[in-house]
Design a protein around this motif. Structure first.
Motif, PDB file in Angstrom:
ATOM      1  N   LYS A 284       0.835  -1.208   0.000  1.00  6.83           N
ATOM      2  CA  LYS A 284       0.000   0.000   0.000  1.00  6.83           C
ATOM      3  C   LYS A 284       0.866   1.252   0.000  1.00  6.83           C
ATOM      4  CE  LYS A 284      -3.749   2.310   2.473  1.00  6.83           C
ATOM      5  NZ  LYS A 284      -4.671   2.265   3.635  1.00  6.83           N
ATOM      6  N   GLU A 285       1.906   1.261   0.832  1.00  3.95           N
ATOM      7  CA  GLU A 285       2.772   2.443   0.883  1.00  3.95           C
ATOM      8  C   GLU A 285       3.525   2.616  -0.430  1.00  3.95           C
ATOM      9  OE1 GLU A 285       6.181   4.749   3.516  1.00  3.95           O
ATOM     10  OE2 GLU A 285       5.395   2.839   4.229  1.00  3.95           O
ATOM     11  N   MET A 286       4.004   1.530  -1.000  1.00  2.00           N
ATOM     12  CA  MET A 286       4.725   1.632  -2.269  1.00  2.00           C
ATOM     13  C   MET A 286       3.824   2.145  -3.381  1.00  2.00           C
ATOM     14  SD  MET A 286       7.411  -1.554  -2.416  1.00  2.00           S
ATOM     15  CE  MET A 286       6.264  -2.869  -2.010  1.00  2.00           C
ATOM     16  N   GLU A 287       2.547   1.789  -3.321  1.00  2.00           N
ATOM     17  CA  GLU A 287       1.598   2.262  -4.324  1.00  2.00           C
ATOM     18  C   GLU A 287       1.330   3.756  -4.152  1.00  2.00           C
ATOM     19  OE1 GLU A 287      -3.037   1.460  -5.740  1.00  2.00           O
ATOM     20  OE2 GLU A 287      -2.037   0.033  -4.410  1.00  2.00           O
ATOM     21  N   ASN A 288       1.240   4.206  -2.899  1.00  2.40           N
ATOM     22  CA  ASN A 288       0.930   5.610  -2.620  1.00  2.40           C
ATOM     23  C   ASN A 288       2.154   6.523  -2.681  1.00  2.40           C
ATOM     24  OD1 ASN A 288      -1.775   4.982  -2.175  1.00  2.40           O
ATOM     25  ND2 ASN A 288      -1.463   4.610   0.017  1.00  2.40           N
ATOM     26  N   ASN A 289       3.330   5.944  -2.486  1.00  2.16           N
ATOM     27  CA  ASN A 289       4.549   6.754  -2.443  1.00  2.16           C
ATOM     28  C   ASN A 289       5.658   6.017  -3.177  1.00  2.16           C
ATOM     29  OD1 ASN A 289       6.701   8.414  -1.856  1.00  2.16           O
ATOM     30  ND2 ASN A 289       6.570   8.197   0.369  1.00  2.16           N
ATOM     31  N   SER A 290       5.873   6.349  -4.421  1.00  2.00           N
ATOM     32  CA  SER A 290       6.840   5.620  -5.255  1.00  2.00           C
ATOM     33  C   SER A 290       8.253   5.705  -4.696  1.00  2.00           C
ATOM     34  CB  SER A 290       6.813   6.150  -6.686  1.00  2.00           C
ATOM     35  OG  SER A 290       7.138   7.535  -6.724  1.00  2.00           O
ATOM     36  N   ARG A 291       8.568   6.791  -3.978  1.00  2.00           N
ATOM     37  CA  ARG A 291       9.914   6.950  -3.422  1.00  2.00           C
ATOM     38  C   ARG A 291      10.232   5.864  -2.401  1.00  2.00           C
ATOM     39  NH1 ARG A 291      12.487   9.649   0.984  1.00  2.00           N
ATOM     40  NH2 ARG A 291      14.592  10.322   0.426  1.00  2.00           N
ATOM     41  N   SER A 292       9.204   5.288  -1.804  1.00  4.00           N
ATOM     42  CA  SER A 292       9.429   4.311  -0.742  1.00  4.00           C
ATOM     43  C   SER A 292       9.831   2.933  -1.261  1.00  4.00           C
ATOM     44  CB  SER A 292       8.163   4.171   0.115  1.00  4.00           C
ATOM     45  OG  SER A 292       7.140   3.479  -0.604  1.00  4.00           O
TER      46      SER A 292
END
Length: 305
Positions: A284-292
């Motif tokens: 979920k975080e990778m989808e919302n924040n590509s930098r992560s």
């Protein structure tokens, strides 16, 4: 100053806060302040007696400092953070966080010359007061030094040919802009995977311009003396060149990763690992924040004074 939300979203935010194990009356440091995302969350967990020292060498970051009497901002490279804490009257603190790498702000601000997406002057300085930029590097380094940084910091297979292409081009024209640089190396940019290749080339230049690996090592070394017993060190890295020294240092207290022993045969361990397995973002975080996507979080606790 008014806050501006033009930096990246903080990566692994809740995991970092949990890793810091914040004491409401404690003293903490965010040594890569940037947009202040991690700092603002730390403040939510601090009481009125708590203090937060924040560090960033980029002048832009000053505009994000919250108006809060618990916050103290220092515009400096984070390798000096221990000295500035001492000047403020603090020899030891309860926790420190470092979010390494480059913020989205730096990549998206065309004027800063961090990205190959914009045809602007090459720059890549984190600190605009520095007198050494990517232009100085590209035009001043000989082929040996260029090969070395492309090989070590970009892990580029054809590093020597890339360096030679740069040298040949600048014999006739100084390389000033991103466009000049792209023209100089165009014969070696692959048809497939172009963006990935250029990202590693620009990464290598940026690391050298800002002396990032040595700065990281200086910061980690300083943290041994800065942290109180049971104080927490929280570090997010984004590529193996950063993660390797962090991993080794937290494990063994040195950058080779070698376990050292005292005269009695006891292992000298200045830190104990809080997370044995590296923490990475969920889907979920990778989808919302590509930098992560490439982020790796490591957390350790100071075990001895």
């Amino acid at each position: 100053m008014a806050e501006k939300n033009f930096y990246h979203n903080p990566v692994l935010l809740q995991e970092c806060i949990e890793g810091l194990n914040i004491i409401p009356s404690g003293v903490y440091a965010d040594v890569t302040f940037g947009g202040g995302g991690h700092s603002r969350e730390i403040l939510k967990h601090l009481g009125s007696k708590g203090k937060l020292f924040v560090f960033d060498q980029d002048l832009d970051a000053m505009e994000n400092v919250p108006k809060d009497n618990r916050v103290f901002f220092f515009r400096t490279n984070f390798k000096y953070y221990a000295q500035f804490l001492r000047l403020a009257g603090y020899e030891k603190i309860d926790g420190v966080i470092a979010d390494l790498g480059v913020s989205s702000h730096h990549f998206d601000d065309a004027r800063r010359g961090f990205s190959f997406r914009y045809d602007v002057p090459l720059d890549m300085r984190m600190n605009l007061d520095s007198d050494f930029s990517a232009v100085d590097l590209i035009n001043g380094y000989d082929t040996f030094r260029l090969t070395k940084i492309f090989s070590e910091y970009g892990e580029i297979k054809n590093a020597s040919r890339l360096a030679l292409a740069i040298e040949n081009y600048r014999k006739n024209k100084k390389i000033i802009s991103v466009g000049d640089f792209m023209e100089a190396i165009k014969a070696y940019i692959p048809k497939f995977g172009e963006n990935k290749f250029l990202a590693t080339v620009f990464q290598a230049i940026r690391i050298e311009v800002n002396d990032e690996i040595e700065v990281l090592k200086s910061f980690l070394t300083a943290s041994k003396s800065v942290l109180k017993k049971n104080g927490r060190l929280v570090v997010i890295s984004y590529h193996s060149l950063e993660d390797r020294p962090v991993k080794n240092f937290l494990k063994s207290g040195n950058f080779e990763g070698k376990q050292e022993k005292d005269v009695y045969g006891n292992i000298i361990a200045p830190f104990s690992l809080v997370n044995r397995k590296v923490i990475t973002p969920d889907d979920k975080e990778m989808e919302n924040n590509s930098r992560s996507r490439s982020a790796k979080l490591r957390i350790a606790e100071r075990t001895v004074y």
